[in-house]
Design an enzyme around this catalytic site. Structure first.
Site, mmCIF file in Angstrom:
data_model
loop_
_atom_site.group_PDB
_atom_site.id
_atom_site.type_symbol
_atom_site.label_atom_id
_atom_site.label_comp_id
_atom_site.label_asym_id
_atom_site.label_seq_id
_atom_site.Cartn_x
_atom_site.Cartn_y
_atom_site.Cartn_z
ATOM 1 N N HIS A 33 -0.844 4.171 15.487
ATOM 2 C CA HIS A 33 -0.964 3.088 14.505
ATOM 3 C C HIS A 33 -0.767 1.687 15.095
ATOM 4 O O HIS A 33 -1.644 0.842 14.988
ATOM 5 C CB HIS A 33 0.027 3.294 13.349
ATOM 6 C CG HIS A 33 0.266 2.056 12.556
ATOM 7 N ND1 HIS A 33 -0.583 1.647 11.559
ATOM 8 C CD2 HIS A 33 1.226 1.101 12.656
ATOM 9 C CE1 HIS A 33 -0.155 0.499 11.072
ATOM 10 N NE2 HIS A 33 0.940 0.150 11.712
ATOM 11 N N GLU A 67 0.768 -11.035 -12.563
ATOM 12 C CA GLU A 67 0.912 -12.306 -11.842
ATOM 13 C C GLU A 67 0.467 -12.190 -10.386
ATOM 14 O O GLU A 67 -0.204 -13.078 -9.854
ATOM 15 C CB GLU A 67 2.361 -12.812 -11.900
ATOM 16 C CG GLU A 67 2.852 -13.201 -13.286
ATOM 17 C CD GLU A 67 3.298 -11.993 -14.112
ATOM 18 O OE1 GLU A 67 3.316 -10.860 -13.585
ATOM 19 O OE2 GLU A 67 3.628 -12.198 -15.310
ATOM 20 N N HIS A 105 14.919 -15.678 -17.950
ATOM 21 C CA HIS A 105 13.729 -16.511 -18.105
ATOM 22 C C HIS A 105 13.956 -17.949 -17.645
ATOM 23 O O HIS A 105 13.091 -18.799 -17.822
ATOM 24 C CB HIS A 105 13.268 -16.500 -19.568
ATOM 25 C CG HIS A 105 12.524 -15.251 -19.924
ATOM 26 N ND1 HIS A 105 13.045 -13.998 -19.689
ATOM 27 C CD2 HIS A 105 11.289 -15.061 -20.462
ATOM 28 C CE1 HIS A 105 12.163 -13.092 -20.094
ATOM 29 N NE2 HIS A 105 11.091 -13.714 -20.551
ATOM 30 N N HIS A 163 -2.753 -2.911 17.102
ATOM 31 C CA HIS A 163 -2.980 -1.687 16.334
ATOM 32 C C HIS A 163 -4.307 -1.045 16.715
ATOM 33 O O HIS A 163 -5.344 -1.377 16.131
ATOM 34 C CB HIS A 163 -2.956 -2.011 14.841
ATOM 35 C CG HIS A 163 -1.683 -2.643 14.381
ATOM 36 N ND1 HIS A 163 -1.397 -3.978 14.609
ATOM 37 C CD2 HIS A 163 -0.608 -2.129 13.746
ATOM 38 C CE1 HIS A 163 -0.204 -4.253 14.111
ATOM 39 N NE2 HIS A 163 0.309 -3.155 13.578
HETATM 40 C C1 LIG Z 1 3.124 -5.950 2.319
HETATM 41 C C2 LIG Z 1 3.274 -5.301 3.650
HETATM 42 N N1 LIG Z 1 4.314 -4.476 3.867
HETATM 43 C C3 LIG Z 1 4.509 -3.929 5.087
HETATM 44 C C4 LIG Z 1 3.649 -4.188 6.111
HETATM 45 C C5 LIG Z 1 3.899 -3.614 7.492
HETATM 46 N N2 LIG Z 1 2.863 -2.592 7.778
HETATM 47 C C6 LIG Z 1 1.811 -2.861 8.539
HETATM 48 S S1 LIG Z 1 0.716 -1.584 8.565
HETATM 49 C C7 LIG Z 1 1.707 -0.657 7.569
HETATM 50 C C8 LIG Z 1 1.297 0.694 7.076
HETATM 51 C C9 LIG Z 1 0.364 1.393 7.919
HETATM 52 O O1 LIG Z 1 -0.282 2.409 7.245
HETATM 53 P P1 LIG Z 1 -1.771 2.258 6.769
HETATM 54 O O2 LIG Z 1 -1.878 1.155 5.817
HETATM 55 O O3 LIG Z 1 -2.210 3.583 6.308
HETATM 56 O O4 LIG Z 1 -2.550 1.816 8.074
HETATM 57 P P2 LIG Z 1 -2.947 2.751 9.287
HETATM 58 O O5 LIG Z 1 -1.704 3.445 9.746
HETATM 59 O O6 LIG Z 1 -3.951 3.677 8.779
HETATM 60 O O7 LIG Z 1 -3.463 1.806 10.320
HETATM 61 C C10 LIG Z 1 2.864 -1.344 7.246
HETATM 62 C C11 LIG Z 1 3.943 -0.774 6.436
HETATM 63 C C12 LIG Z 1 2.561 -5.047 5.837
HETATM 64 N N3 LIG Z 1 1.678 -5.371 6.760
HETATM 65 N N4 LIG Z 1 2.392 -5.564 4.614
#
Ligand SMILES: Cc1ncc(C[n+]2csc(CCOP(=O)(O)OP(=O)(O)O)c2C)c(N)n1
Length: 659
Positions: free
Chosen positions: A262, A410, A472, A28
């Protein structure tokens, strides 16, 4: 503040991140390129840290909650002098490297938390800020301060969307964690494109509602960010969120500001153009600007001095406060807490009580002996029996209270407990109903990955909850938790076993432990194995035996052990042994000899557990018979449910006779 040098650091972060992702052909680049200035400012100016001692107790903590952007972190750790070489950077994402695809605690010096599942890191940071608050209140004196640090977080749009971050942020505001500072990288880009696809709330308004101080500015104005941090440090009782408008992939000529930056390599052309744009000499790979190197060289003596000063303060403090100094050693250097000298409640055969009640007594005894044991429940403490008597409530105004009221959060509770464990010095436990372990499973899983010794008290551990009905009544939860590697799931059969289960959990230091405890009362049974207190540490022991080699071995757990013993007593025409299996994971770790002695391969094996049968074939062989509950439960009196679902002694006798 040397802005020009910090700019060189920022561009070095870009250069290293572009090349590392390019070489791995995965990763990334967007976040490291977009947040490079903030990273430079943090590692150069803001953090009080000493790269030669990454475990320095009083260091500022920095959690990269958006773990996918880890090349930002690795670059900065390398540049600022942590034990992370350029070769480590070159090995980004390779098997066995110290620079895995998302940060892993314990693997890379300077990584404060395992992150990647979005939202978790922010909740960990809340736990760290809580730990700092408690330890400061415990150890600082009017004349000397030995614990006093900030906790910083970099969170992304994704972090802000996740529920766990909201839960943790809400309680952080409530607890007035003024030393927590979150930078929100607001680049408005996620994987699928613009955040406008799915996210239009006003994040800062939300945080204002939580009771946070909110600030905003540009990611690329380092002077202004430094001023905002100064401001945040004066926020007193309010945590601070600083929203920084940024451009994902800043510096990539075509991909900056788009989702393309990204999560994939920029590609040779775009990478070369980006590097050229920031001034990397043609043909150079993994280039570090000389000004950045010189800058960090000059920072070392400054950091060393502050670190040495702290050490001197600590020594003087220890001399002045010998009792506190002893406690300090127990808190920070105690390692594996030894319970052998601690008197725990003893129960006797014939006592009748729920294992949750026994657990509460044992927990209180351990807590009296070990003041760094802290924790609480997600609003179920009276039901979980986890109240620490006369030990006060932790709150914004009472940092030394040891009962945590997590509210009905939780998942946040799980993340916060991980953060407390990451911080060091304290031993966290938390509690809810077993059925709600699902609400916190991602945090439990991360505790297991990170080898954090968090203890989970999960009560109401079967359909014998009764009247509350199927919503539950856990049926699949034991199996689901047992599926998590490095998580011990302990389900004691009576009060005596509960005492041993707590000992095992508390003495464990290389991973988390679940204590699955009953709502209903159980009569303490006599144990056939005279050495059962030792044997049970191996996961299972003979609770009731027969003369000679058994024809049938009933393997039971938790509340089903005493029912199995009753069934065995009726089966006078067979040789029946009952094994109480406190922990399948521990049992399976034992050598074959031990396992075959306990459960001879030639015997008929019957597993008796009020849970789905999933997972019970593996430990033995296909001939194993499971008397279990492969469906959801019912609402009603628990004895009636037991009859209805065939989980009584009489039903078990019938099943065994039919074999
Ligand atoms: C709980 C979770 N769901 C999905 C992902 C997969 N994932 C990695 S980065 C991302 C989103 C990227 O957007 P952002 O958080 O704004 O990061 P940026 O693009 O700015 O690097 C997702 C959905 C993850 N890492 N964790």
């Amino acid at each position: 503040m040397n802005v020009s040098a910090l700019a060189a650091v920022a561009n070095s972060v870009r250069s290293l991140s572009i090349d590392a992702v390019e070489k791995a052909n995965s990763g990334h680049p967007g976040l490291p390129m977009g947040c490079a200035e903030l990273g430079a400012l943090l590692y150069g100016e803001l953090l009080s840290h000493w790269p030669q001692d990454p475990r320095w107790i009083n260091r500022d903590r920095f959690v990269l909650s958006a773990g996918h952007g880890c090349m930002l972190l690795y670059s900065l750790l390398h540049l600022s002098g942590y034990d992370l070489s350029l070769d480590d950077i070159r090995n980004f994402r390779q098997l066995g490297s110290r620079t895995p695809g998302h940060p892993e605690w314990g693997l890379t010096p300077g990584v404060e938390a395992t992150a990647g599942p979005l939202g978790q890191g922010l909740s960990n940071a809340v736990g760290m800020a809580i730990a700092e608050r408690i330890l400061g209140a415990k150890f600082n004196t009017s004349s000397r301060t030995v614990i006093d640090h900030h906790t910083y977080v970099l969170a992304s749009d994704g972090d802000m969307m996740e529920g766990v971050a909201s839960e943790a942020s809400s309680i952080a505001g409530h607890l007035k964690l003024g030393k927590l500072i979150v930078f929100y990288d607001s680049n408005q880009i996620t994987i699928e494109g613009s955040t406008s696809l799915a996210f239009s709330e006003d994040v800062l308004k939300r945080y204002e509602g939580y009771g946070w101080r909110t600030l905003s500015g540009s990611m690329y104005d380092m002077t202004a960010i430094a001023q905002m941090v100064e401001h945040a440090k004066k926020a007193g009782e309010r945590p601070t969120i600083i929203r920084l408008q940024s451009i994902i992939g800043k510096g990539a000529p075509k991909k900056a500001g788009t989702a393309k930056a990204h999560g994939e390599a920029l590609g040779p052309e775009e990478a070369a153009a980006a590097k050229k744009g920031i001034g990397v000499p043609e043909g150079c790979q993994f280039y570090v600007f000389p000004e950045a190197e010189e800058y960090f060289k000059a920072r070392q003596p400054v950091w060393r001095l502050a670190y040495e000063e702290w050490k001197k303060t600590l020594e003087a403090w220890k001399e002045e406060n010998p009792d506190k100094a002893k406690e300090w050693t127990r808190y920070f250097e105690g390692g594996n807490a030894d319970l052998s000298a601690v008197t725990l409640p003893s129960f006797k055969v014939g006592d009748s009580l729920a294992t949750r009640a026994a657990g509460g007594q044992v927990l209180n005894a351990i807590a009296r002996a070990f003041p760094n044991l802290i924790g609480g429940s997600a609003d179920l403490a009276p039901s979980n029996s986890t109240n620490l008597k006369d030990m006060g409530d932790f709150s914004g105004s009472n940092p030394l209270g040891r009962n945590f009221h997590f509210g009905i959060r939780e998942h946040g509770m799980g993340g916060i407990c991980n953060g407390i464990a990451y911080h060091g010095g304290l031993r966290p436990f938390c509690a809810t109903f077993l059925v709600f372990s699902d609400y916190m499973r991602p945090s439990v899983r991360l505790a297991a990955i990170s080898k954090l010794p968090v203890i989970y008290v999960f009560t109401h551990d079967s359909v014998f909850v009764g009247e509350d009905g199927p919503t539950h009544e856990p049926v699949e939860h034991l199996a689901a938790l047992r599926a998590i590697p490095n998580l011990f799931v302990l389900r004691p059969g009576d009060a005596e076993e509960t005492e041993l289960a707590w000992r095992i959990a508390y003495e464990r230091h290389d991973g988390p432990t679940v204590l699955a405890l009953t709502r209903q009362g159980i009569v303490v049974y006599p144990k056939a194995d005279p050495a059962w207190r030792m044997t049970i540490r191996k996961g299972a022991y003979v609770a009731r035996d027969c003369d000679g080699v058994p024809d049938v071995v009933i393997i039971a757990t938790g509340s089903e052990v005493s029912v199995a013993i009753a069934a065995a007593a009726e089966l006078t025409d067979r040789k029946v042994r009952v094994v109480s299996m406190l922990s399948r994971e521990l049992f399976l770790k034992q050598p074959t000899d031990f396992r075959f002695n306990l459960v001879p391969p030639a015997a008929r094996k019957v597993v008796f557990e009020a849970s789905v049968s999933f997972g019970w074939k593996g430990p033995f062989d296909d001939s194993v018979v499971t008397v279990s509950i492969d469906r959801f439960g019912e609402s009603g009196q628990y004895q009636k449910i037991a009859e209805h679902l065939g989980m009584t002694a009489a039903a078990l006798v019938r099943r065994i006779r039919d074999l």
